[in-house]
Write a protein that holds these residues in place. Structure first.
Motif, short mmCIF file in Angstrom:
data_model
loop_
_atom_site.label_atom_id
_atom_site.label_comp_id
_atom_site.label_asym_id
_atom_site.label_seq_id
_atom_site.Cartn_x
_atom_site.Cartn_y
_atom_site.Cartn_z
N HIS A 170 0.83 -1.21 0.00
CA HIS A 170 0.00 0.00 0.00
C HIS A 170 0.86 1.26 0.00
O HIS A 170 0.44 2.29 -0.53
N ASP A 171 2.04 1.18 0.58
CA ASP A 171 2.95 2.33 0.56
C ASP A 171 3.47 2.58 -0.84
O ASP A 171 3.42 3.71 -1.35
N CYS A 172 3.95 1.53 -1.49
CA CYS A 172 4.63 1.70 -2.78
C CYS A 172 3.70 2.17 -3.89
O CYS A 172 4.14 2.91 -4.78
N PHE A 173 2.45 1.78 -3.86
CA PHE A 173 1.55 2.15 -4.94
C PHE A 173 1.05 3.59 -4.84
O PHE A 173 0.46 4.12 -5.79
N VAL A 174 1.25 4.24 -3.71
CA VAL A 174 0.81 5.63 -3.54
C VAL A 174 2.04 6.50 -3.28
O VAL A 174 2.65 6.42 -2.21
N GLN A 175 2.45 7.27 -4.27
CA GLN A 175 3.63 8.14 -4.17
C GLN A 175 4.94 7.38 -4.06
O GLN A 175 5.96 7.95 -3.67
N GLY A 176 4.94 6.12 -4.37
CA GLY A 176 6.16 5.35 -4.32
C GLY A 176 6.50 4.86 -2.93
O GLY A 176 5.83 5.17 -1.95
N CYS A 177 7.58 4.07 -2.83
CA CYS A 177 7.98 3.45 -1.55
C CYS A 177 8.74 4.47 -0.71
O CYS A 177 9.98 4.42 -0.61
N ASP A 178 8.01 5.40 -0.12
CA ASP A 178 8.62 6.51 0.61
C ASP A 178 8.22 6.56 2.08
O ASP A 178 8.48 7.54 2.77
#
Length: 328
Positions: free
Chosen positions: A68-76
């Motif tokens: 869920h992190d990576c698909f929204v604004q990348g793995c940040d």
């Protein structure tokens, strides 16, 4: 003159190839913290394995948070940020309300900060911990995690819709979302295999059981006997707190069983069933029905996912606490 031109063209081609290969991983590299914090990866692994020993669901929890992190604004690491005042963070978006494992990331980050202050990003902690939690039963890493991510400072619930694949999505929608993230159909099918562990809330699939076309009918692509079993577990209307295994009788085991269930029309979500509606995707599903086929492909695709739109170099920051941005 022609020979010199030929050598020059060859040199430029080699430079471009090297540059392209470097960009494949977004500037990440193996053992990024080898000098700045050599104990970082072992520390993350040891803490994660200690937590996983008492919580066999941790792999599913942390892998989902990473996804869920990576698909929204990348793995940040933006999924880890808490809301501030009236500003809703990614955590507040409906698909993220059932995420869990944030406390584990907090514990790991606290101990990593004590060992190496201001050095290891929350995004890297999450990426490593997700791998280590899934790997715990095998006692060896299931995939390589390249490191060097930095943390983002923006987390908005409004950014989730349209970026995070939905359990209700059809194949074309899924393929489009994955393509925007640099992931192909093969990656889509392989990463769907993460549904081999974990549980799902009834509301994410109850429409397939009771009102698929708005006429009180069931989804005809769902095995009838399995649909009956699901109805016994999830009465209508759905209880928001009720969950069922995503991979029947195998939800704690990271294996290839998910692909067997999909081939038998027992994929829980509409997005699972959608994989059989595309000829190319269905072929990949069929190919992944053994661990020997699935594991190496998952390792490759999840590594690729972990490099989506990463912040590296001087971009972003190294958060001291994963739930809040640094105060200047």
């Amino acid at each position: 003159m022609n020979a010199r031109k030929g050598h020059l063209i060859l040199l430029l081609t080699l430079i471009l190839v090297v540059a392209c290969n470097a960009d494949d991983d977004g500037g990440l590299k193996k053992d990024f913290y080898k000098k700045s914090c050599p104990q970082a990866e072992k520390l993350v692994r040891d803490i994660t394995w200690s937590k996983a020993q008492t919580d066999p669901t941790l792999g599913a929890k942390l892998l989902r948070v990473h996804y869920h992190d990576c698909f929204v604004q990348g793995c940040d690491g933006s999924i880890l940020l808490d809301p501030v005042g009236t500003n809703q963070s990614e955590k507040n978006a409906v698909p993220n309300l059932t995420l869990a494992g944030f406390d584990v990331i907090d514990d790991i980050k606290t101990q990593v900060e004590q060992a190496c202050p201001n050095t290891v990003s929350c995004a890297d902690v999450l990426s490593l911990a997700a791998r280590d939690a899934v790997s715990f039963p095998f006692k060896k890493p299931m995939w390589d995690v390249l490191t060097g991510r930095r943390d983002g400072s923006v987390s908005l619930a409004s950014n989730v819709a349209g970026n995070l694949p939905s359990p209700f999505a059809d194949f074309s929608t899924l393929a489009q979302i994955f393509s925007k993230k640099g992931l192909n159909v093969n990656d889509l099918v392989v990463l769907s295999g993460a549904h081999t562990i974990g549980v799902a809330h009834c509301g994410t699939f109850s429409r397939r059981l009771y009102n698929f076309t708005g006429k009180g009918d069931a989804d005809p692509s769902l095995d009838a006997a399995y649909a009956g079993l699901l109805r016994s577990q999830c009465p209508n209307p759905a209880n928001p707190a009720t969950t069922v295994e995503m991979d029947p009788q195998s939800s704690l085991s990271f294996d290839s069983h998910y692909f067997d269930t999909v081939m038998k029309n027992k994929g829980l979500f509409q997005s699972d069933a959608a994989l059989l509606t595309n000829q190319g995707a269905a072929k990949v599903v069929q190919q992944l029905q053994s661990p020997d086929a699935f594991f190496p492909k998952f390792a490759k695709s999840v590594k690729k996912m972990g490099a989506i739109e990463v912040l590296t170099g001087t971009a972003g920051e190294i958060r001291r606490q994963c739930r809040v941005v640094n105060q200047s």
